[in-house]
Design an enzyme around this catalytic site. Structure first.
Site, mmCIF file in Angstrom:
data_model
loop_
_atom_site.group_PDB
_atom_site.id
_atom_site.type_symbol
_atom_site.label_atom_id
_atom_site.label_comp_id
_atom_site.label_asym_id
_atom_site.label_seq_id
_atom_site.Cartn_x
_atom_site.Cartn_y
_atom_site.Cartn_z
ATOM 1 N N LYS A 152 -1.221 -43.659 -22.783
ATOM 2 C CA LYS A 152 -0.817 -42.267 -23.022
ATOM 3 C C LYS A 152 -1.963 -41.314 -23.374
ATOM 4 C CE LYS A 152 3.431 -42.643 -22.160
ATOM 5 N NZ LYS A 152 3.331 -42.690 -20.717
ATOM 6 N N HIS A 206 2.396 -46.851 -8.488
ATOM 7 C CA HIS A 206 3.025 -48.055 -9.047
ATOM 8 C C HIS A 206 4.459 -47.751 -9.461
ATOM 9 C CE1 HIS A 206 -0.532 -50.892 -10.115
ATOM 10 N NE2 HIS A 206 -0.711 -50.299 -8.951
ATOM 11 N N PRO A 232 -4.141 -47.676 -26.818
ATOM 12 C CA PRO A 232 -4.020 -47.576 -25.363
ATOM 13 C C PRO A 232 -2.838 -48.317 -24.740
ATOM 14 C CG PRO A 232 -5.833 -49.023 -25.959
ATOM 15 C CD PRO A 232 -5.336 -48.428 -27.229
ATOM 16 N N TYR A 283 1.497 -56.713 -18.737
ATOM 17 C CA TYR A 283 1.314 -56.617 -20.193
ATOM 18 C C TYR A 283 1.823 -57.928 -20.775
ATOM 19 C CZ TYR A 283 0.636 -51.510 -19.880
ATOM 20 O OH TYR A 283 0.168 -50.249 -19.603
ATOM 21 N N TYR A 285 7.245 -44.706 -20.310
ATOM 22 C CA TYR A 285 6.032 -45.144 -19.612
ATOM 23 C C TYR A 285 5.668 -44.170 -18.494
ATOM 24 C CZ TYR A 285 2.437 -48.285 -17.948
ATOM 25 O OH TYR A 285 1.218 -48.816 -17.606
HETATM 26 P P1 RFL Z 1 -12.966 -37.152 -24.396
HETATM 27 O O1 RFL Z 1 -12.810 -37.881 -23.121
HETATM 28 O O2 RFL Z 1 -13.405 -37.915 -25.586
HETATM 29 O O3 RFL Z 1 -13.971 -35.964 -24.103
HETATM 30 C C1 RFL Z 1 -14.523 -35.189 -25.141
HETATM 31 C C2 RFL Z 1 -15.853 -34.662 -24.672
HETATM 32 O O4 RFL Z 1 -16.398 -33.825 -25.690
HETATM 33 C C3 RFL Z 1 -17.765 -34.149 -25.850
HETATM 34 N N1 RFL Z 1 -18.178 -33.779 -27.208
HETATM 35 C C4 RFL Z 1 -18.850 -32.650 -27.487
HETATM 36 N N2 RFL Z 1 -19.300 -31.663 -26.694
HETATM 37 C C5 RFL Z 1 -19.962 -30.634 -27.295
HETATM 38 N N3 RFL Z 1 -20.199 -30.599 -28.634
HETATM 39 C C6 RFL Z 1 -19.763 -31.559 -29.463
HETATM 40 N N4 RFL Z 1 -20.008 -31.501 -30.760
HETATM 41 C C7 RFL Z 1 -19.059 -32.643 -28.887
HETATM 42 N N5 RFL Z 1 -18.501 -33.766 -29.401
HETATM 43 C C8 RFL Z 1 -17.969 -34.446 -28.369
HETATM 44 C C9 RFL Z 1 -17.843 -35.640 -25.581
HETATM 45 O O5 RFL Z 1 -19.178 -36.057 -25.216
HETATM 46 C C10 RFL Z 1 -16.865 -35.772 -24.429
HETATM 47 O O6 RFL Z 1 -17.479 -35.607 -23.169
HETATM 48 O O7 RFL Z 1 -11.626 -36.390 -24.816
HETATM 49 P P2 RFL Z 1 -10.493 -35.694 -23.890
HETATM 50 O O8 RFL Z 1 -11.126 -34.839 -22.842
HETATM 51 O O9 RFL Z 1 -9.524 -35.114 -24.824
HETATM 52 O O10 RFL Z 1 -9.834 -36.893 -23.078
HETATM 53 C C11 RFL Z 1 -9.072 -37.846 -23.743
HETATM 54 C C12 RFL Z 1 -9.230 -39.205 -23.069
HETATM 55 O O11 RFL Z 1 -10.603 -39.462 -22.811
HETATM 56 C C13 RFL Z 1 -8.682 -40.304 -23.958
HETATM 57 O O12 RFL Z 1 -7.407 -39.956 -24.479
HETATM 58 C C14 RFL Z 1 -8.499 -41.623 -23.265
HETATM 59 O O13 RFL Z 1 -9.625 -42.054 -22.572
HETATM 60 C C15 RFL Z 1 -8.138 -42.651 -24.367
HETATM 61 N N6 RFL Z 1 -8.464 -43.980 -23.961
HETATM 62 C C16 RFL Z 1 -7.623 -44.573 -23.121
HETATM 63 N N7 RFL Z 1 -6.485 -43.930 -22.737
HETATM 64 C C17 RFL Z 1 -5.641 -44.503 -21.896
HETATM 65 O O14 RFL Z 1 -4.621 -43.875 -21.542
HETATM 66 N N8 RFL Z 1 -5.918 -45.769 -21.411
HETATM 67 C C18 RFL Z 1 -7.083 -46.448 -21.758
HETATM 68 O O15 RFL Z 1 -7.333 -47.539 -21.298
HETATM 69 C C19 RFL Z 1 -7.974 -45.868 -22.649
HETATM 70 N N9 RFL Z 1 -9.106 -46.491 -23.021
HETATM 71 C C20 RFL Z 1 -9.646 -44.603 -24.421
HETATM 72 C C21 RFL Z 1 -9.959 -45.864 -23.921
HETATM 73 C C22 RFL Z 1 -10.490 -43.990 -25.352
HETATM 74 C C23 RFL Z 1 -11.640 -44.612 -25.821
HETATM 75 N N10 RFL Z 1 -12.419 -43.949 -26.843
HETATM 76 C C24 RFL Z 1 -12.163 -42.565 -27.195
HETATM 77 C C25 RFL Z 1 -13.357 -44.548 -27.680
HETATM 78 C C26 RFL Z 1 -11.128 -46.498 -24.329
HETATM 79 C C27 RFL Z 1 -11.972 -45.879 -25.271
HETATM 80 C C28 RFL Z 1 -13.236 -46.612 -25.643
HETATM 81 C C1 PHB Z 2 -6.464 -49.335 -17.789
HETATM 82 O O1 PHB Z 2 -6.342 -49.569 -16.582
HETATM 83 O O2 PHB Z 2 -7.579 -49.142 -18.307
HETATM 84 C C2 PHB Z 2 -5.264 -49.309 -18.653
HETATM 85 C C3 PHB Z 2 -4.013 -49.422 -18.075
HETATM 86 C C4 PHB Z 2 -2.880 -49.418 -18.875
HETATM 87 C C5 PHB Z 2 -3.004 -49.287 -20.239
HETATM 88 C C6 PHB Z 2 -4.260 -49.148 -20.818
HETATM 89 C C7 PHB Z 2 -5.397 -49.166 -20.016
HETATM 90 O O3 PHB Z 2 -1.897 -49.307 -21.019
#
Ligand code: RFL
Ligand code: PHB
Length: 397
Positions: A297, A72, A293, A202, A385
């Protein structure tokens, strides 16, 4: 069992760290409390910065990403009933982002790990890091069959997310935390419908923020700002009506709706824990910091931490130098705080904040108007971004 690095958590941080260490000839065991299917079932981020793509390439897991990821070059900002394109590619001298779901990144990393025969323990209970302030740290856990296990190691990588055990194992006096909780969430819907636009939209609207994203040419990911109630209170029809109401007339008209495959509410939070290193325990990703989100980032910060961490651990073994380990926390936090600032700013600009009232809405409208008409302001948005650079030579080992 003995290994060089015990990695707690098999999310993107833990799995990518395992892959980068393997490339550098360093042994690691990944210990995860959930099942592989559960980890893959979490629908989260969708936008990868170039730095993340580079690290996945370095880890040797970018083949499918290159085949199926969608490059993109811009995003669209929607406000006042019209869309305005930010040409990130032109504004940043040729940089772009790639749309490829976190689920797919995780799947690629899992498959590469099992193909290489590298050890990953799923469904581990009571995972606990020990003695990380000394020279001989270890991790204990209860395996799926109920047996007590111990992994001795040189380093423990805390890649266990915001709710994980690693940060919580650090004495409170050694940690400083910073937090902002936003008074709303995002209701997200995944659907097998073609995206409404080929770039992300957005939208700032008086009813609240909306985002049109995607996973592929046939799968869309949409969000609307919502109160923090139960996602079940939202029927599919109510979601589509709300999304349509927050878009410009052309997008609202052409929006293709369908049944939701997944629907959930995510709270919005800014959070940083400092420092990110305690002796031989090093935190990475959501274990150390959370961003709302809005700037996409979260995942990208996690992979950048892991880039610094893999290089630091590589340096420890290859060059017998702990300079990288010693610099790890400060290096990450500098970049983390810049992304925290950007995500907070973009969240503040795009969402409806009831407490700021009509004055706040006029200020947002003026800033958006300035943003799309000033090259300086749109360049600042584009630069953040597409992602700030990693201050590190990436290719080593
Ligand atoms: P993760 O993905 O949370 O992975 C951590 C892993 O550790 C495990 N865990 C354990 N394992 C062993 N012992 C324990 N005591 C443990 N406790 C936990 C968990 O089961 C899991 O598998 O962290 P990591 O790897 O640092 O990755 C970070 C990303 O996942 C996170 O920053 C993003 O997904 C944030 N986020 C989003 N980021 C975006 O850029 N765009 C998004 O749209 C977006 N949507 C989101 C999100 C995070 C969410 N969370 C955390 C609730 C939506 C949600 C719902
Ligand atoms: C997504 O595709 O889940 C997404 C994309 C951009 C954002 C947050 C989430 O800023």
């Amino acid at each position: 069992m003995r290994t060089q690095v015990a990695i707690i958590g098999a999310g993107p941080s833990g799995l990518l760290l395992g892959a980068l260490l393997h490339k550098a000839g360093i042994d690691a065991v990944v210990i995860e409390q959930r099942s592989a299917d559960y980890v893959l079932g979490r629908i989260r981020a969708g936008v990868l910065e170039q730095v993340t793509v580079d690290l996945l390439e370095q880890a040797g897991v970018a083949e499918r990403l290159h085949a199926e990821g969608l490059p993109h070059d811009g995003i669209e900002l929607c406000f006042g009933g019209a869309r305005h394109r930010i040409d990130m590619h032109a504004l940043t001298g040729g940089k772009r982002v790639t749309v490829y779901g976190q689920t797919e990144v995780t799947r690629d990393l899992m498959q590469a790990r099992s193909a290489a025969g590298l050890p990953t323990v799923y469904e581990a209970a009571q995972v606990t890091p020990h003695d990380f302030d000394g020279a001989r740290p270890y991790v204990t856990y209860t395996a799926k069959d109920g047996s007590a296990q111990r992994v001795d190691c040189d380093f423990i990588a805390g890649c266990d997310g915001y709710h994980g055990v690693c940060r919580q194992s650090v004495p409170a006096v050694a940690l400083t935390t910073f937090e902002r909780v936003y008074p709303f969430g995002w209701l997200g819907v995944l659907s097998d419908t073609p995206p409404v636009s080929h770039e992300l939209i957005y939208s700032n609207h008086e009813r609240g923020f909306a985002l049109c994203s995607m996973r592929s040419p046939t799968r869309s990911r949409y969000y609307v700002q919502c109160s923090l109630d139960d996602a079940d209170a939202w029927s599919d029809a109510a979601f589509w009506d709300e999304l349509r109401a927050r878009l410009d007339p052309e997008a609202a008209e052409s929006l293709v709706t369908g049944p939701s495959i997944e629907k959930s509410i995510a709270p919005l939070r800014s959070f940083v824990a400092e420092p990110m290193r305690f002796g031989r325990l090093l935190l990475a990703g959501d274990a150390a910091h959370i961003v709302p989100p809005t700037g996409a980032k979260g995942l990208n910060l996690a992979t950048a931490d892991v880039g610094y961490l893999a290089a630091a651990i590589g340096e420890h073994y290859a060059e017998r130098s702990d300079a990288g380990i010693d610099a790890y926390s400060a290096r990450c936090l500098r970049r983390v705080w810049r992304a925290e600032r950007f995500s907070w700013w973009f969240t503040s600009l795009m969402h409806k904040f009831p407490e700021t009232g009509a004055f706040g809405q006029r200020i947002q409208a003026a800033e958006l108007d300035y943003l799309v008409h000033s090259v300086a302001a749109s360049t600042a948005l584009a630069e953040n971004y597409v992602g700030l650079p990693l201050e590190l030579p990436l290719q080593r080992g």
